[in-house]
Design an enzyme around this catalytic site. Structure first.
Site, PDB file in Angstrom:
ATOM      1  CE  LYS A  95      -3.592   2.336   2.729  1.00  0.00           C
ATOM      2  NZ  LYS A  95      -4.455   2.272   3.926  1.00  0.00           N
ATOM      3  CB  SER A 146      -7.207   4.593   2.975  1.00  0.00           C
ATOM      4  OG  SER A 146      -6.487   3.918   3.995  1.00  0.00           O
ATOM      5  CB  SER A 190      -8.197   2.150   5.945  1.00  0.00           C
ATOM      6  OG  SER A 190      -8.760   3.435   5.920  1.00  0.00           O
TER       7      SER A 190
END
Length: 471
Positions: free
Chosen positions: A73, A149, A173
């Site tokens: 990520k 996210s 997230s």
């Protein structure tokens, strides 16, 4: 090779160990999958394919995940010498001086890092649609959001590009993208994974690091690799009795499980798909021998939580913007930010240090009020997402009142446990009539990831998770 890519990371590692495939062949197959589908999905924003292939060739024998491809990520999970944007153009050209401890441990375990995945700017919303890199699309239906996210990571795993990707969770997230993309997503206990060497905590302790995966055993194995206190960390999670992979398949015993399908705070509309998901999961857990009852902590209904949580996040966004300016050697003009983050940074700048301390003290009391419920129950079952799966654009960029209101509804069942620090796991147990996945969330007491893995594994065995979006 296509069949191997559809298997989980544990199975891929076994295939490499047994000589069925080489690390290079596995990496090349994953790269080909990314090149074939990412133009439509937009999950991978920074590619490092040539370097990854060289690293695959040099992957050391004897490591547990030798040659298995992984994506990081692009928020947290710093990798030395690689681009890092956190979803924002304010970090263009800023280099990473050192690997994070989590990245170091993944490398030492033999993973081959193929690139970095899309995320909203600074991770402050629950859909991955940053101005800087464009929207990530859900592999189940490309008109829909993949969540946020960690949306880029979740979309990549759901689409079959890799079997595992890193994630992080400050308000939902990990669990929300896992729900949106039909994956397993475990938010660990606060302090389980180190933010070092570059940081101590995220969002005042709300944020934690983890993974999105297709199977419970991959989630357990990933957390085993990256968990553990590092010198200088501000706190540590309670020690686990044994590695989490040893909890996979272990008998959880007869558990006391409370469930809630409609938020008791009263400001989150009832959603029939979520009610169906939770009541179906409750029935499944009862059929497995657990004692299941409709119950939840009284503090879950507290009307003040939403505002105080938002204030603390805004304060941290303001500090992050200041840190970015120092990092790049040039202060950030708030006009450089997306409207949401501009508003949050402005709000944070208006708050005083006293405001932050008082808000933190309120959360301390809230955490204690929540914790006592687990004296009588082992687990809480709830939706992973406070709303039904939503299309891209549903969180508007410029209409901030609508944007913040919808985001608050979406995180109503997840942000609570970022504040308390408790571990929780999202499991893909429901599909809407439109064919979109919906996750349910199990929450344990502080430090009890072992219990979550046991019962999640039991559920997975009883109702195996399907992944029809893999292409």
């Amino acid at each position: 090779m296509e069949e191997l890519l559809r298997q989980d990371a544990t199975a891929q590692a076994r295939a490499v160990r047994q000589g069925q495939v080489s690390p290079r062949e596995l990496a090349e197959a994953a790269i080909a999958k990314i090149e074939q589908h990412d133009g439509e999905i937009n999950a991978v924003i920074h590619q490092r394919f040539e370097r990854a292939l060289r690293e695959a060739d040099a992957a050391p024998e004897g490591t547990p995940f030798r040659g298995v491809p992984i994506l990081l990520k692009d928020l947290g999970w710093p990798q030395r010498g690689e681009p890092y944007n956190a979803g924002s153009r304010t970090l263009d050209g800023v280099g990473i001086p050192a690997d994070g401890y989590g990245v170091t441990r993944l490398r030492e375990a033999g993973f081959v890092i193929l690139g970095r995945t899309n995320t909203p700017e600074f991770g402050t919303t629950i859909t991955t649609e940053p101005s800087a890199f464009g929207p990530t699309r859900n592999p189940y239906d490309t008109a829909y959001s993949a969540g946020g996210s960690s949306g880029g990571s979740a979309a990549a795993v759901a689409a079959g590009m890799v079997a595992i990707a890193t994630a992080s969770d400050g308000g939902g997230s990990i669990r929300i993208p896992a729900s949106m993309c039909g994956l397993v997503g475990l938010k660990p206990t606060r302090g389980r994974c180190s933010f070092g060497p570059g940081g101590g905590e995220g969002w005042g302790g709300f944020s934690v690091s983890g993974f999105v995966t297709r199977t419970v055993r991959d989630t357990a194995a990933g957390l085993d690799l990256v968990s553990g206190y590092e010198p200088g960390d501000p706190y540590a999670a309670p020690a686990l009795p044994r590695p989490l992979v040893q909890e996979v398949g272990a008998d959880p015993g007869r558990l006391r499980i409370g469930f809630v399908a409609v938020h008791p705070r009263g400001d989150v509309p009832e959603e029939p798909e979520l009610v169906t998901a939770v009541t179906g999961a409750a029935a499944l857990l009862e059929s497995l021998g657990h004692e299941v009852a409709q119950a939840h902590p009284d503090a879950l209904a507290d009307q003040d939580f939403r505002l105080i949580f938002g204030d603390i996040v805004s304060n941290n966004v303001a500090a992050e913007v200041e840190s970015v300016g120092r990092w790049r050697g040039k202060p950030v003009d708030l006009a450089e930010l997306e409207p949401r983050n501009r508003a949050m940074a402005e709000a944070g700048r208006r708050h005083s240090a006293v405001d932050q301390v008082l808000a933190t003290q309120w959360i301390d009391g809230f955490r204690r009020r929540m914790a006592v419920w687990w004296d009588d129950f082992d687990l809480l079952l709830a939706p992973s997402l406070g709303i039904a799966p939503f299309e891209l654009g549903w969180i508007p960029r410029d209409d901030l009142s609508t944007s913040f209101g919808r985001t608050a509804m979406a995180v109503s069942f997840t942000s609570i446990f970022n504040a308390t620090g408790q571990p929780s796991i999202s499991l893909p147990l429901h599909t809407t009539r439109a064919g979109l996945p919906v996750g349910v969330q199990l929450v344990a007491a502080m430090g009890r990831e072992d219990l979550l893995v046991r019962v999640a594994s039991q559920v997975e065995q009883a109702k195996p998770f399907e992944h029809p979006a893999m292409r």
